[in-house]
Design a protein around this motif. Structure first.
Motif, PDB file in Angstrom:
ATOM      1  N   LYS A   3      35.366  46.055  44.238  1.00 21.99           N
ATOM      2  CA  LYS A   3      35.563  45.961  42.855  1.00 21.99           C
ATOM      3  C   LYS A   3      34.169  46.421  42.209  1.00 21.99           C
ATOM      4  O   LYS A   3      34.423  47.251  41.086  1.00 21.99           O
ATOM      5  CB  LYS A   3      35.925  44.528  42.418  1.00 21.99           C
ATOM      6  N   THR A  51      29.726  41.524  37.636  1.00 27.23           N
ATOM      7  CA  THR A  51      30.885  42.219  36.787  1.00 27.23           C
ATOM      8  C   THR A  51      30.404  42.203  35.166  1.00 27.23           C
ATOM      9  O   THR A  51      30.503  43.196  34.464  1.00 27.23           O
ATOM     10  CB  THR A  51      32.078  41.473  36.949  1.00 27.23           C
ATOM     11  N   SER A  76      41.963  45.448  30.587  1.00 31.17           N
ATOM     12  CA  SER A  76      42.975  46.546  31.377  1.00 31.17           C
ATOM     13  C   SER A  76      42.090  46.944  32.838  1.00 31.17           C
ATOM     14  O   SER A  76      42.822  47.124  33.744  1.00 31.17           O
ATOM     15  CB  SER A  76      43.336  47.590  30.565  1.00 31.17           C
ATOM     16  N   LYS A  79      42.052  44.363  35.362  1.00 31.62           N
ATOM     17  CA  LYS A  79      43.224  43.999  35.636  1.00 31.62           C
ATOM     18  C   LYS A  79      43.571  45.072  36.777  1.00 31.62           C
ATOM     19  O   LYS A  79      44.261  44.534  37.865  1.00 31.62           O
ATOM     20  CB  LYS A  79      44.663  43.947  34.543  1.00 31.62           C
ATOM     21  N   GLU A  80      43.405  46.210  36.490  1.00 33.91           N
ATOM     22  CA  GLU A  80      43.574  47.435  37.348  1.00 33.91           C
ATOM     23  C   GLU A  80      42.693  47.204  38.648  1.00 33.91           C
ATOM     24  O   GLU A  80      43.323  47.501  39.841  1.00 33.91           O
ATOM     25  CB  GLU A  80      42.930  48.738  36.559  1.00 33.91           C
ATOM     26  N   LEU A  81      41.540  46.471  38.396  1.00 35.83           N
ATOM     27  CA  LEU A  81      40.775  46.010  39.795  1.00 35.83           C
ATOM     28  C   LEU A  81      41.203  44.878  40.377  1.00 35.83           C
ATOM     29  O   LEU A  81      40.293  44.576  41.356  1.00 35.83           O
ATOM     30  CB  LEU A  81      39.408  46.277  39.532  1.00 35.83           C
ATOM     31  N   ASP A  82      42.167  44.287  40.107  1.00 34.58           N
ATOM     32  CA  ASP A  82      42.789  43.085  40.644  1.00 34.58           C
ATOM     33  C   ASP A  82      41.865  41.896  40.368  1.00 34.58           C
ATOM     34  O   ASP A  82      41.860  40.879  41.240  1.00 34.58           O
ATOM     35  CB  ASP A  82      43.015  43.271  42.202  1.00 34.58           C
ATOM     36  N   TYR A  83      41.354  41.747  39.494  1.00 31.35           N
ATOM     37  CA  TYR A  83      40.525  40.522  38.971  1.00 31.35           C
ATOM     38  C   TYR A  83      41.544  39.466  38.513  1.00 31.35           C
ATOM     39  O   TYR A  83      42.672  39.890  38.012  1.00 31.35           O
ATOM     40  CB  TYR A  83      39.605  40.794  37.922  1.00 31.35           C
ATOM     41  N   THR A  84      41.302  38.130  38.918  1.00 33.54           N
ATOM     42  CA  THR A  84      42.315  37.300  38.219  1.00 33.54           C
ATOM     43  C   THR A  84      42.237  37.002  36.936  1.00 33.54           C
ATOM     44  O   THR A  84      41.271  37.301  36.116  1.00 33.54           O
ATOM     45  CB  THR A  84      42.297  36.019  38.982  1.00 33.54           C
ATOM     46  N   SER A  85      43.170  36.483  36.259  1.00 34.22           N
ATOM     47  CA  SER A  85      43.432  36.082  34.843  1.00 34.22           C
ATOM     48  C   SER A  85      42.208  35.282  34.506  1.00 34.22           C
ATOM     49  O   SER A  85      41.405  35.264  33.543  1.00 34.22           O
ATOM     50  CB  SER A  85      44.433  35.639  34.372  1.00 34.22           C
ATOM     51  N   GLN A  87      39.164  35.019  36.127  1.00 30.40           N
ATOM     52  CA  GLN A  87      38.135  35.779  36.329  1.00 30.40           C
ATOM     53  C   GLN A  87      37.840  36.689  35.073  1.00 30.40           C
ATOM     54  O   GLN A  87      36.658  36.819  34.467  1.00 30.40           O
ATOM     55  CB  GLN A  87      38.055  36.868  37.591  1.00 30.40           C
TER      56      GLN A  87
END
Length: 213
Positions: A3, A51, A76, A79-85, A87
């Motif tokens: 990520k 991050t 966005s 989210k695209e990189l699959d971080y949790t809400s 995070q």
């Protein structure tokens, strides 16, 4: 850390044209410092710290015209990189509240990860690199290097702080204050050497300005 690798590319593109001292090399130094501090700080989350380190200037109001739109873009991307809400919420909380100007009138309580990133960013604003960045930033905006008749300002709000001053006054208005504002014991130790260098520089600068030696 895949990520982070993808995030690096995004941030590099965002800041590729910066000429204020907030370019990608600054970001990388902050990330490296955050990594050093995080490894020596209990209960820290390296992914969150890195991050936020990489993203903290992407949404800075000194650098972008529409901070709200840029924040939505960053969310966005995460989210695209699959971080949790959870995070994403912590990262956004950090990067929207960690700046010096955001804490002039109210000290915002950051998470431990936020404190680490804030310390790392402030460390890169002091010392030899801090001197160079202050001159670079002032030159970008056409600020005078020094004017003995213009005294440093105190007790400013954000709008007053954003009004330009001389480069040397910036040391008194912000940079000399940063070592005492470090959150972590690791950063406090690292700030000591850098702080001494800054004070020595300004002292020498003023002596030379006056023709003392």
């Amino acid at each position: 850390m895949e990520k982070i690798n993808q995030l690096k590319q995004y941030v590099s593109e965002q800041l590729s044209t910066d000429t204020t001292g907030h370019d990608y090399t600054h970001i990388q130094r902050v990330a490296d410092l955050a990594k050093t501090i995080s490894k020596k700080t209990e209960q820290s989350d390296l992914l969150i710290a890195l991050t936020a380190s990489y993203l903290h200037d992407v949404i800075d109001d000194k650098l972008v015209d529409d901070t709200n739109e840029k924040q939505k873009e960053v969310q966005s991307k995460l989210k695209e990189l699959d971080y949790t809400s959870e995070q994403i919420d912590e990262v956004m909380d950090i990067i929207t509240h960690m700046s010096y100007s955001a804490n002039l009138k109210h000290h915002y309580e950051l998470t431990i990860n936020g404190q680490i990133v804030q310390d790392a960013d402030r460390l890169d604003a002091i010392g030899a690199i801090g001197v160079a960045r202050a001159m670079y930033f002032g030159g970008h905006f056409g600020d005078a290097i020094y004017d003995p008749a213009q005294m440093p300002r105190n007790d400013m709000d954000k709008s007053q702080y954003r009004e330009h001053t001389t480069v040397i006054n910036h040391f008194y208005e912000k940079l000399f204050k940063l070592p005492d504002l470090m959150n972590t014991s690791v950063a406090k130790q690292m700030a000591d050497r850098r702080s001494q260098y800054m004070h020595d520089f300004v002292r020498e600068f003023k002596d030379e300005w006056q023709g003392i030696h």
